[in-house]
Write an enzyme that holds these catalytic residues in place. Structure first.
Site, short mmCIF file in Angstrom:
data_model
loop_
_atom_site.label_atom_id
_atom_site.label_comp_id
_atom_site.label_asym_id
_atom_site.label_seq_id
_atom_site.Cartn_x
_atom_site.Cartn_y
_atom_site.Cartn_z
N ASP A 183 -31.86 -73.17 11.35
CA ASP A 183 -32.44 -74.04 12.37
C ASP A 183 -31.77 -75.40 12.21
O ASP A 183 -31.62 -75.89 11.08
CB ASP A 183 -33.94 -74.22 12.16
CG ASP A 183 -34.73 -72.97 12.51
OD1 ASP A 183 -34.11 -71.93 12.81
OD2 ASP A 183 -35.97 -73.04 12.46
N HIS A 195 -29.42 -68.00 6.59
CA HIS A 195 -29.26 -66.56 6.77
C HIS A 195 -27.82 -66.23 7.13
O HIS A 195 -27.03 -67.11 7.47
CB HIS A 195 -30.21 -66.06 7.86
CG HIS A 195 -31.65 -66.20 7.51
ND1 HIS A 195 -32.49 -65.10 7.33
CD2 HIS A 195 -32.43 -67.29 7.30
CE1 HIS A 195 -33.72 -65.52 7.02
NE2 HIS A 195 -33.69 -66.85 7.00
N SER A 218 -30.18 -80.77 5.03
CA SER A 218 -28.78 -80.81 4.63
C SER A 218 -27.92 -80.37 5.80
O SER A 218 -28.34 -80.41 6.95
CB SER A 218 -28.53 -79.95 3.41
OG SER A 218 -27.29 -80.29 2.83
#
Length: 365
Positions: free
Chosen positions: A127, A217, A320
Site C-alpha cells: 500500500d 508482498h 518507508s
C-alpha cells in the site's frame, strides 16, 4: 513540570499536524501534475548531525512497550485519525495489539486486498503512493529521485559502492554481478524466436506512509535468488520533503535488496529503511537484523526462496519506500508486426502521486 510537559506535547502535535498538512498538499499538487523540484535546505543539512540510527532504535524500544489494555483503543484510534488508517481492515480487536510496534506491523482481514490474478500484469507489492516510474534506457543509467535530481540505479542495487561515505560507516560489500546482467542474453530464453518478446528494464518507486499497511508482498510469481543488506550511511526520512532536499536518499539509507527471476526475466526489489523504520524483517530469513549497533552489511546468495503472486515477503516497522526494478516485455519489433502477433509491450497503468493498494496492477502488457 506538568505545564512544561503539556506545552511540549502541544508543540509536537502542532509540528506533526503541520507536516501532515504539507505532505497532503504536496500529494495533491503531484496528482495535478505540479511537481516541486529538488532544492536542498538547512533542515536537510541539520539531519546529518543527528544520530538517526540511535533515535530509531530508541523509538523501536518505546514502540515495543506493552500498553495497558484499556488504553490501546484510544492510542490506536488516535494514530488512525492522524495518519488516515482504515481500522475496518484490522483483523483483530484493538485490545489484542499489545504495543504500537504490533499495531504498525498488523496484518489484514481476509479478502481486504483482492489480488489481480491476470498473468500479464505486475502487482503493487505494498500500500502506498506511486512517486516515480519509468523505463531504464541503458545499463548504468540514472533515474529520478525528484525533478532536478537523479541517482545511480547501480548504486541502489549494490552493483557499485555508495557515492557517499563517512568514517563511521563500514565499507559495504559489493556484488560481483553487473547491472548489465539485467539485460537478458537471447540464449537464456528457451522459447522459440518467433514467439519470444523483446525485453526492457523498468522501475517503480512506492512510498509507504506511517498509516499504511506495512507488509510487503510479492508482485508476481517470483524466485528470490540473492539477498543483499547494505547498512548505508544513515537513516534519513523518506517522505516527499526528504526526497526533494536530500541527495542520493535511497542510496545512502540502510536497505535490503532482493533479487531473483519472475516469468518475464529478472527482478530486484530494494526495501529502503527510514528514520524510526530501521527494522526490516524478512519472512524467509528471520535471523537477519537491521539497524544494529555494528552496522554490518552482508550478502546471501542462492536463497532459492520461491513465492507466489501476493504472498507476504517482508515487513516494515513504520513507513518507508520500495524501489522495484524489473524486466518486462518491451516495444514491438518488426518481426512481430510481420507475423501479425497481437503482442503489446509493458505499460504502467498508474500515475505519479496515485495512491495504490497491494494486489492492484502497476502495469500490464
Amino acid at each position: 513540570l506538568p505545564g512544561a510537559t503539556v506545552a511540549t506535547l502541544a508543540m509536537v502535535a502542532v509540528l506533526q499536524g503541520k507536516r501532515i498538512y504539507e505532505e497532503k498538499q504536496m500529494e495533491l499538487a503531484i496528482q495535478k501534475g505540479i511537481e516541486p523540484e529538488f532544492s536542498p535546505d538547512t533542515k536537510a543539512s541539520f539531519l546529518r548531525l543527528l544520530p538517526l540510527r540511535f533515535i530509531s532504535r530508541v523509538w523501536g524500544s518505546i514502540s515495543s512497550i506493552n500498553l495497558p489494555t484499556w488504553s490501546r483503543p484510544y492510542v490506536y484510534k488516535g494514530w488512525a485519525r492522524a495518519f488516515h488508517t482504515d481500522l475496518d481492515e484490522v483483523p483483530l480487536s484493538l485490545e489484542e495489539y499489545s504495543s504500537l510496534r504490533e499495531f504498525f506491523a498488523r496484518g489484514l482481514k481476509a479478502g481486504a486486498r483482492p489480488i489481480d490474478t491476470r498473468e500479464n500484469c505486475m502487482l503493487s507489492p505494498v500500500d502506498g503512493i506511486v512517486t516515480r516510474y519509468g523505463r531504464v534506457a541503458q545499463p548504468g543509467a540514472k533515474v529520478e529521485q525528484v525533478k532536478g535530481f537523479t541517482y545511480s540505479l547501480s548504486a541502489l542495487l549494490g552493483f557499485e559502492p555508495n557515492p557517499i561515505k563517512t568514517a563511521a560507516a563500514p565499507e559495504e560489500k559489493k556484488s560481483s554481478r553487473s547491472i548489465f546482467t539485467f539485460w537478458r542474453s537471447p540464449g537464456t530464453d528457451k522459447r522459440p524466436k518467433e514467439v519470444r518478446p523483446p525485453r526492457a528494464l523498468f522501475y517503480c518507486v512506492l512510498y509507504l506512509g506511517p498509516g499504511d499497511y506495512h507488509r510487503v508482498h510479492s508482485p508476481s510469481n517470483w524466485c528470490i535468488e540473492n539477498r543483499r543488506h547494505f547498512s548505508g550511511t544513515n537513516l534519513y526520512p523518506v517522505n516527499a520533503r526528504a526526497a526533494r532536499t536530500i541527495k542520493n536518499l535511497y542510496v545512502v539509507n540502510e536497505r535490503i535488496v532482493l533479487e531473483g527471476e519472475w516469468q518475464e526475466g529478472l527482478m530486484s526489489m530494494a526495501l529502503v529503511g527510514a528514520t524510526n523504520c530501521g527494522s526490516i524483517e524478512l519472512k524467509f530469513e528471520p535471523d537477519l537484523k537491521t539497524n544494529t549497533t555494528k552496522a554490518e552489511s552482508s550478502i546471501k546468495e542462492n536463497c532459492g526462496y520461491c513465492i507466489r503472486k501476493g504472498d507476504e515477503a517482508t515487513t516494515f516497522n513504520l513507513g518507508s519506500t520500495v524501489v522495484m526494478v524489473f524486466e518486462a516485455p518491451g516495444e514491438v519489433e518488426d518481426l512481430f508486426k510481420v507475423l501479425d502477433n497481437p503482442y503489446q509491450g509493458f505499460n504502467f497503468t498508474v500515475e505519479k502521486g496515485q495512491r495504490i493498494k497491494m494486489g492492484q496492477a502497476l502495469g500490464q502488457w
